[in-house]
Motif scaffolding. Structure first.
Motif, PDB file in Angstrom:
ATOM      1  N   ASN A 197     -40.753 -20.918  11.771  1.00  0.00           N
ATOM      2  CA  ASN A 197     -42.201 -20.768  11.902  1.00  0.00           C
ATOM      3  C   ASN A 197     -42.600 -19.320  12.184  1.00  0.00           C
ATOM      4  OD1 ASN A 197     -42.716 -23.623  11.744  1.00  0.00           O
ATOM      5  ND2 ASN A 197     -41.787 -23.786  13.752  1.00  0.00           N
ATOM      6  N   VAL A 198     -41.805 -18.382  11.712  1.00  0.00           N
ATOM      7  CA  VAL A 198     -42.081 -16.989  12.035  1.00  0.00           C
ATOM      8  C   VAL A 198     -43.387 -16.501  11.396  1.00  0.00           C
ATOM      9  CG1 VAL A 198     -40.784 -16.072  10.082  1.00  0.00           C
ATOM     10  CG2 VAL A 198     -41.035 -14.695  12.152  1.00  0.00           C
ATOM     11  N   ILE A 199     -43.778 -17.089  10.272  1.00  0.00           N
ATOM     12  CA  ILE A 199     -44.979 -16.607   9.591  1.00  0.00           C
ATOM     13  C   ILE A 199     -46.249 -17.056  10.311  1.00  0.00           C
ATOM     14  CG2 ILE A 199     -46.257 -16.674   7.420  1.00  0.00           C
ATOM     15  CD1 ILE A 199     -43.644 -17.089   5.972  1.00  0.00           C
ATOM     16  N   ASN A 200     -46.347 -18.361  10.611  1.00  0.00           N
ATOM     17  CA  ASN A 200     -47.572 -18.848  11.242  1.00  0.00           C
ATOM     18  C   ASN A 200     -47.498 -18.805  12.761  1.00  0.00           C
ATOM     19  OD1 ASN A 200     -45.915 -21.012  11.938  1.00  0.00           O
ATOM     20  ND2 ASN A 200     -46.646 -22.290  10.247  1.00  0.00           N
ATOM     21  N   LEU A 201     -46.368 -18.328  13.293  1.00  0.00           N
ATOM     22  CA  LEU A 201     -46.211 -18.104  14.737  1.00  0.00           C
ATOM     23  C   LEU A 201     -46.401 -19.369  15.560  1.00  0.00           C
ATOM     24  CD1 LEU A 201     -47.973 -14.637  15.213  1.00  0.00           C
ATOM     25  CD2 LEU A 201     -45.567 -15.116  14.795  1.00  0.00           C
ATOM     26  N   ASN A 202     -46.086 -20.543  14.982  1.00  0.00           N
ATOM     27  CA  ASN A 202     -46.084 -21.751  15.790  1.00  0.00           C
ATOM     28  C   ASN A 202     -45.003 -21.682  16.861  1.00  0.00           C
ATOM     29  OD1 ASN A 202     -48.191 -22.953  14.501  1.00  0.00           O
ATOM     30  ND2 ASN A 202     -46.928 -24.148  13.087  1.00  0.00           N
ATOM     31  N   SER A 203     -43.951 -20.929  16.579  1.00  0.00           N
ATOM     32  CA  SER A 203     -42.886 -20.720  17.553  1.00  0.00           C
ATOM     33  C   SER A 203     -42.792 -19.241  17.859  1.00  0.00           C
ATOM     34  CB  SER A 203     -41.556 -21.251  17.015  1.00  0.00           C
ATOM     35  OG  SER A 203     -40.513 -20.949  17.919  1.00  0.00           O
ATOM     36  N   SER A 204     -43.329 -18.833  18.999  1.00  0.00           N
ATOM     37  CA  SER A 204     -43.273 -17.421  19.371  1.00  0.00           C
ATOM     38  C   SER A 204     -41.847 -16.974  19.621  1.00  0.00           C
ATOM     39  CB  SER A 204     -44.133 -17.167  20.608  1.00  0.00           C
ATOM     40  OG  SER A 204     -43.714 -17.993  21.691  1.00  0.00           O
ATOM     41  N   LEU A 205     -40.991 -17.895  20.089  1.00  0.00           N
ATOM     42  CA  LEU A 205     -39.599 -17.533  20.348  1.00  0.00           C
ATOM     43  C   LEU A 205     -38.894 -17.121  19.061  1.00  0.00           C
ATOM     44  CD1 LEU A 205     -37.089 -17.369  22.161  1.00  0.00           C
ATOM     45  CD2 LEU A 205     -36.712 -19.798  21.720  1.00  0.00           C
ATOM     46  N   VAL A 206     -39.137 -17.878  17.976  1.00  0.00           N
ATOM     47  CA  VAL A 206     -38.536 -17.530  16.693  1.00  0.00           C
ATOM     48  C   VAL A 206     -38.995 -16.155  16.238  1.00  0.00           C
ATOM     49  CG1 VAL A 206     -38.390 -18.168  14.254  1.00  0.00           C
ATOM     50  CG2 VAL A 206     -38.250 -19.926  16.009  1.00  0.00           C
ATOM     51  N   ALA A 207     -40.283 -15.887  16.374  1.00  0.00           N
ATOM     52  CA  ALA A 207     -40.818 -14.589  15.967  1.00  0.00           C
ATOM     53  C   ALA A 207     -40.189 -13.461  16.772  1.00  0.00           C
ATOM     54  CB  ALA A 207     -42.335 -14.583  16.136  1.00  0.00           C
ATOM     55  N   VAL A 208     -40.072 -13.656  18.094  1.00  0.00           N
ATOM     56  CA  VAL A 208     -39.485 -12.616  18.958  1.00  0.00           C
ATOM     57  C   VAL A 208     -38.027 -12.366  18.593  1.00  0.00           C
ATOM     58  CG1 VAL A 208     -38.778 -12.102  21.326  1.00  0.00           C
ATOM     59  CG2 VAL A 208     -41.062 -12.990  20.884  1.00  0.00           C
ATOM     60  N   VAL A 209     -37.269 -13.441  18.353  1.00  0.00           N
ATOM     61  CA  VAL A 209     -35.850 -13.285  18.004  1.00  0.00           C
ATOM     62  C   VAL A 209     -35.706 -12.586  16.661  1.00  0.00           C
ATOM     63  CG1 VAL A 209     -33.728 -14.523  17.437  1.00  0.00           C
ATOM     64  CG2 VAL A 209     -35.096 -15.251  19.393  1.00  0.00           C
ATOM     65  N   MET A 217     -34.408  -7.553  13.753  1.00  0.00           N
ATOM     66  CA  MET A 217     -34.810  -6.473  12.849  1.00  0.00           C
ATOM     67  C   MET A 217     -34.733  -5.115  13.542  1.00  0.00           C
ATOM     68  SD  MET A 217     -35.906  -5.378   9.923  1.00  0.00           S
ATOM     69  CE  MET A 217     -36.488  -6.788   8.985  1.00  0.00           C
ATOM     70  N   VAL A 218     -35.238  -5.027  14.766  1.00  0.00           N
ATOM     71  CA  VAL A 218     -35.245  -3.765  15.504  1.00  0.00           C
ATOM     72  C   VAL A 218     -33.816  -3.292  15.772  1.00  0.00           C
ATOM     73  CG1 VAL A 218     -35.840  -2.690  17.703  1.00  0.00           C
ATOM     74  CG2 VAL A 218     -37.503  -4.159  16.546  1.00  0.00           C
ATOM     75  N   VAL A 219     -32.977  -4.186  16.280  1.00  0.00           N
ATOM     76  CA  VAL A 219     -31.584  -3.807  16.567  1.00  0.00           C
ATOM     77  C   VAL A 219     -30.872  -3.409  15.283  1.00  0.00           C
ATOM     78  CG1 VAL A 219     -29.362  -4.626  17.444  1.00  0.00           C
ATOM     79  CG2 VAL A 219     -31.470  -5.266  18.611  1.00  0.00           C
ATOM     80  N   GLY A 220     -31.134  -4.132  14.193  1.00  0.00           N
ATOM     81  CA  GLY A 220     -30.517  -3.794  12.921  1.00  0.00           C
ATOM     82  C   GLY A 220     -30.918  -2.418  12.428  1.00  0.00           C
ATOM     83  N   ILE A 221     -32.193  -2.093  12.541  1.00  0.00           N
ATOM     84  CA  ILE A 221     -32.683  -0.770  12.115  1.00  0.00           C
ATOM     85  C   ILE A 221     -32.060   0.322  12.969  1.00  0.00           C
ATOM     86  CG2 ILE A 221     -34.730   0.702  12.017  1.00  0.00           C
ATOM     87  CD1 ILE A 221     -36.322  -1.768  11.165  1.00  0.00           C
TER      88      ILE A 221
END
Length: 531
Positions: free
Chosen positions: A488-500, A505-509
């Motif tokens: 649910n990262v697109i519609n942000l129904n799960s904020s935990l998924v979005a944060v993870v 992405m940040v750590v990878g960059i």
């Protein structure tokens, strides 16, 4: 005399670190990831947990009563309800268990029903030996890494003994390191970044070791205890106190005794009990419920809680009629300082006692612990390449560096690769069928990267490529989730998924950025000179 003692401590510190450096890195790095494996990364890895983990108490009561009627009466004496909290199962799981077997089995046997947390639709059933059900339950990438940290997937007793003794070596290294570095205050703030690489590594080793000394001592002690307790300490305690009878020892320290079945009908008020626990401990998570002698006048109900104001897990005891009896530890109502210390072992080792902030702190400290043995080994190798008659040639030095990168960097790469693989599996593979993928992907990736170290490749380029692939693996998670629509990262129904996903992405960059900053001293190719 004092100088002789320090010299002996230095030798002990050095050889313990050299012999176990790679293994300590493996255990410490996997431990840093394991801190977040439950429940944060487990929720991320299982779409069923991402929208809601709450199941109404009345619905649980209804399901237990409904499916109790579908199993033989002997299976109602031991009922386990595993809530979808991200700590055990990804589905609401009812386990009706007969400890004495049935007409088909002469061992503990279970009839299991699993439901989707939101719709409560029946998704899986199982009938057979209890051990097989628990051993073959659905796993996921973070759980696989967490279990690898526990016993390196070597099983019992070898795996637990190995990780237990590695905890002891970490403890010895931390204590001897404090005695060796007597100028603690000065070395706490000494880090010469503008000097040569070997000086920067030496300063980093001292700074990380001193700042993290208390953490390393705690992790070393708790890790050795958790690894060796069931393999060495439990048999020893049984031999001393119970004449070698381990079953008697376990029975003594079991918080859930078998009740006496009265055969007098009386409804077990599971919903009332759950509501009371929610109101009494609103910040805690109910992990599972054990119902003994369901719908009997002597029914007993036990709830296992995690979090809230308590550091260690709690066990709530209720009568079947809903009457609260007591709150106790997972060891039962046993007093004594030693029991209190044992209770703290698990939360102190994994940092799951004061919210996400402490967990993140444990992750950072765990990563610094993983760097300690490697930086120490690099210092030891560098020292042997110096002087008028060095004991280590530059070719041998390069081989050692490639081995460190292949074994340690290979582990990091194999771990990170599992996360985009998890997204792909959630899209294409259902349920326990995912289990067969994690082991081959993890170990073959690690083995391939380790075998690459045999080739005479420039170790700096080898390290650079390792960082690039690690970063690319993590950075791939977010685009895959968006492309496949698994979470649910697109519609942000799960904020935990979005944060993870964003954190990956940040750590990878960052990993790729650091890799690109490494100077290209050699072309990435097989060199003609011998290794």
């Amino acid at each position: 005399m004092k100088s002789i003692t320090l010299k002996k401590l230095f030798l002990l510190h050095s050889w313990v670190g050299i012999i176990t450096a790679v293994l300590l890195f493996i255990v410490a790095f996997s431990g840093a990831l394991a801190v977040l494996s439950r429940p944060e990364l487990k929720i991320w890895a299982n779409p069923e947990l991402q929208s809601s983990q709450y199941v109404a108490s009345a619905q649980i009561n209804r399901l237990v009563n409904e499916y109790h009627k579908k199993v033989p009466s002997k299976f109602g004496e031991n009922i386990h309800v595993f809530l979808p909290s991200g700590h055990n199962f990804h589905l609401l799981t009812l386990v009706f268990e007969s400890h004495h077997g049935d007409e088909n089995y002469d061992q503990e046997v279970a009839r299991v029903f699993q439901f989707h947390p939101d719709t409560l639709a029946l998704e899986n059933t199982y009938y057979g030996p209890s051990k097989e059900f628990y051993a073959n339950k659905k796993t996921d990438a973070p759980t696989y890494i967490g279990e690898f940290h526990a016993d390196l997937h070597l099983g019992r007793p070898i795996g637990l003994i190995l990780t237990g003794f590695l905890g002891l070596t970490l403890l010895v290294s931390a204590v001897t390191g404090l005695f060796i570095h007597r100028k603690l205050i000065k070395e706490l703030f000494t880090f010469r970044r503008d000097k040569e690489l070997d000086i920067a590594v030496s300063d980093a080793h001292k700074v990380i070791g001193i700042w993290g000394s208390v953490f390393n001592i705690v992790i070393g002690f708790t890790g050795s205890f958790l690894g060796l307790a069931t393999i060495i300490l439990l048999p020893a305690a049984a031999f001393v106190s119970f004449g070698g009878d381990q079953d008697k020892l376990i029975e003594t320290f079991t918080a859930i005794p078998e009740p006496v079945v009265s055969h007098i009908k009386q409804p077990t008020k599971i919903d009332t009990i759950l509501e009371h626990a929610h109101s009494r401990y609103p910040e805690a998570i109910i992990r599972d419920v054990t119902i003994m002698a369901h719908n009997d006048a002597n029914a007993q109900v036990y709830l296992r809680l995690l979090g809230g104001e308590a550091v260690a897990s709690q066990l709530l005891h209720y009568q079947g009629n809903g009457e609260f009896v007591q709150s106790m530890s997972s060891f039962g109502d046993i007093s004594g300082v030693s029991i209190k210390v044992i209770e703290l072992m698990f939360p102190l080792h994994f940092g799951n006692f004061a919210g996400v902030f402490v967990k993140l702190l444990w992750v950072l400290l765990g990563l610094s612990t993983a760097l300690l043995p490697i930086s120490g080994m690099m210092m030891w190798l560098t020292k042997r390449t110096r002087g008028s008659s060095p004991s280590l040639s530059m070719q041998a030095y390069a081989r050692w560096n490639r081995f460190i990168i292949g074994s340690c960097g290979g582990l990091v790469l194999a771990s990170f690769v599992l996360f985009p693989v998890q997204v792909l599996l959630n899209y294409s593979v259902v349920g326990v069928a995912q289990n067969s993928f994690f082991g081959p992907v993890f170990f073959y990736t690690w083995l391939a990267w380790l075998l690459l170290s045999v080739l005479p490749i420039g170790y700096k380029n080898y390290f650079k490529l390792t960082l690039l692939l690690c970063g690319a693996s993590l950075a791939l998670v977010l685009p895959l989730n968006i492309l496949l629509g698994v979470s649910n990262v697109i519609n942000l129904n799960s904020s935990l998924v979005a944060v993870v996903d964003i954190s990956f992405m940040v750590v990878g960059i960052v990993c790729m950025f650091v890799a690109l900053k490494i100077k290209n001293t050699q072309k990435l190719k097989i060199e003609v000179q011998p290794a």
